[in-house]
Write an enzyme that holds these catalytic residues in place. Structure first.
Site, short mmCIF file in Angstrom:
data_model
loop_
_atom_site.label_atom_id
_atom_site.label_comp_id
_atom_site.label_asym_id
_atom_site.label_seq_id
_atom_site.Cartn_x
_atom_site.Cartn_y
_atom_site.Cartn_z
N GLY A 80 10.60 5.84 6.26
CA GLY A 80 10.48 4.75 7.23
C GLY A 80 9.40 5.14 8.23
O GLY A 80 9.39 6.28 8.73
N ASP A 90 4.58 -0.75 7.57
CA ASP A 90 4.08 0.63 7.60
C ASP A 90 2.70 0.71 8.22
O ASP A 90 2.27 1.77 8.67
CB ASP A 90 4.06 1.23 6.20
CG ASP A 90 5.47 1.65 5.80
OD1 ASP A 90 6.28 0.76 5.48
OD2 ASP A 90 5.75 2.86 5.85
N ASN A 92 3.70 -3.34 3.80
CA ASN A 92 5.11 -2.93 3.82
C ASN A 92 5.55 -2.65 2.38
O ASN A 92 4.76 -2.79 1.44
CB ASN A 92 5.96 -4.02 4.49
CG ASN A 92 7.37 -3.56 4.80
OD1 ASN A 92 7.58 -2.50 5.39
ND2 ASN A 92 8.37 -4.31 4.38
N LYS A 93 6.78 -2.28 2.22
CA LYS A 93 7.32 -1.90 0.91
C LYS A 93 6.97 -2.91 -0.17
O LYS A 93 7.01 -4.12 0.06
CB LYS A 93 8.85 -1.74 1.05
CG LYS A 93 9.59 -1.30 -0.20
CD LYS A 93 9.04 -0.04 -0.80
CE LYS A 93 9.02 1.12 0.16
NZ LYS A 93 8.18 2.26 -0.34
O1 MRU Z 1 8.92 4.25 1.38
P1 MRU Z 1 9.72 4.06 2.63
O2 MRU Z 1 11.18 4.00 2.39
O3 MRU Z 1 9.33 5.06 3.71
O4 MRU Z 1 9.26 2.64 3.14
C1 MRU Z 1 9.78 2.12 4.32
C2 MRU Z 1 9.38 0.72 4.54
O5 MRU Z 1 8.66 0.13 3.78
C3 MRU Z 1 9.85 0.07 5.79
O6 MRU Z 1 9.96 -1.31 5.62
C4 MRU Z 1 8.84 0.37 6.88
O7 MRU Z 1 8.66 1.71 7.14
C5 MRU Z 1 9.03 -0.50 8.00
S1 MRU Z 1 9.63 -0.01 9.51
C6 MRU Z 1 10.91 0.93 9.44
#
Ligand code: MRU
Length: 363
Positions: free
Chosen positions: A54, A243, A253-254
């Site tokens: 995150g 991100d 984002n994801k």
């Molecule tokens: O790969 P991750 O689990 O670190 O990805 C996290 C995300 O995509 C969240 O949506 C992002 O960090 C947004 S804010 C917490």
């Protein structure tokens, strides 16, 4: 936020000065395990292996990594080495670089003898500020949830769809996308959250676990369900995290976020992105062309993890032997598909003008 009624953050300084403690997110939602990180190397490994994950939490963990490196050796060379090590762990979340730059900039101006105390203090401040920013986004976002509640005549819960985990686990405390949910609940606004499972790593299970711990009604849905739910009028708004958001409001984002934004656009469902200052990359404009997208191990796609009948964490193969997989961790949603950015400073259009107006800068 709470686990079993007890207050936790996703990262906190250890009692002795030589470690930081985190919740091991590779074990959740099945097991609550606290891990002690005692060096920059261990912080880097925890970020790389997604023990912590995150965007804001990655930044806070990197800041503590620098603090631990400085405690062991306060020289310029030690800071440079630790920073390079931490920076190469994950490429997409800008919070990592943001936190490292902030640490380096402050420490550079101090004599080595003064660095250890300041580094630890600043890492703690970065974590506190992230938590405060999330709470502020929660207050602003709850206003948006309240408006949706009023639009439906307060006759039913506000149905919010979210992707990945952008809750307190991902951000020190409160969360980015989930903070409005938690604050709305605090204010007595009934909410129901559609939780995208978020293949391949299933961060939706972290979201479901968090929401369950706070008593927020929710249901896990497969990643492909969002469009159908929106067509059926079962989603009032989407809120996701980011991100990296560029100076013109493109949001990375994801993986899968973009498809949800497209479905939301087609169905007139408002699509909000909760974006703290630490997630804005003022140096980039066109997100699709310029944001580095993390490419991850094929095994995350060809295999799936869970808890076995004996209570052990197990991984099983779901793909045919020999089939390769392609695993990009993130995608970019153009600002034009984003209804608004919820930042800790205010809510603004996902555009150059919107961000410039709020932050008083263009790049
Ligand atoms: O790969 P991750 O689990 O670190 O990805 C996290 C995300 O995509 C969240 O949506 C992002 O960090 C947004 S804010 C917490």
């Amino acid at each position: 936020m709470k686990i079993g009624g007890k207050q936790y953050r996703a990262i906190w300084p250890g009692d002795d000065l030589d470690c930081v403690e985190v919740i091991d997110q590779t074990r959740l939602p099945h097991e609550l395990r606290i891990v002690r990180l005692g060096s920059a190397e261990e912080c880097a490994a925890a970020i790389r292996d997604m023990v912590v994950r995150g965007a804001p939490l990655i930044g806070a963990a990197a800041a503590y990594g620098i603090a631990l490196a400085v405690r062991a050796d306060p020289s310029d060379a030690s800071i440079a080495r630790a920073s390079a090590l931490l920076l190469e762990t994950r490429p997409t979340a800008i919070n990592l670089r943001w936190a490292l730059e902030r640490m380096k900039e402050t420490l550079r101006g101090l004599t080595p003898a003064k660095r250890a105390d300041e580094a630890r203090e600043l890492a703690g401040r970065i974590a506190d500020e992230e938590a405060a920013a999330c709470r502020a986004m929660g207050n602003l976002g709850a206003g948006i949830v309240r408006e949706a509640w009023e639009r439906c005549g307060k006759t039913r819960p506000v149905r919010i769809l979210t992707h990945c985990n952008a809750g307190w686990l991902a951000t020190v405390d409160w969360g980015t996308a989930l903070a409005p949910v938690y604050v709305a609940q605090e204010q007595g606004i009934p909410v129901h959250v559609w939780v995208d499972e978020t293949r391949p790593r299933n961060q939706g299970m972290l979201t479901a676990w968090e929401l369950g711990q706070q008593g927020v009604p929710h249901a896990i849905v497969v990643d492909n369900a969002g469009g159908h739910l929106m067509q059926k009028g079962l989603v009032d708004l989407c809120i996701v995290g980011t991100d990296r958001t560029t100076s013109r409001g493109d949001v990375c984002n994801k993986i899968g976020t973009y498809l949800k934004a497209l479905a939301a656009h087609d169905n007139d469902v408002p699509f909000y992105v909760a974006c703290p200052t630490s997630s804005i990359d003022w140096t980039l404009d066109d997100g699709l062309a310029s944001i580095p997208i993390e490419q991850r191990d094929e095994a995350e796609v060809t295999h799936i993890g869970g808890i076995g009948p004996g209570g052990d964490l197990v991984r099983v193969r779901i793909a045919p032997v020999g089939s390769p997989a392609h695993n990009c961790g993130f995608d970019v949603t153009p600002g034009r598909l984003v209804t608004a950015l919820i930042t800790e400073r205010g809510v603004c259009p996902a555009s150059k003008d919107g961000l410039r107006h709020l932050f008083g800068r263009a790049s």
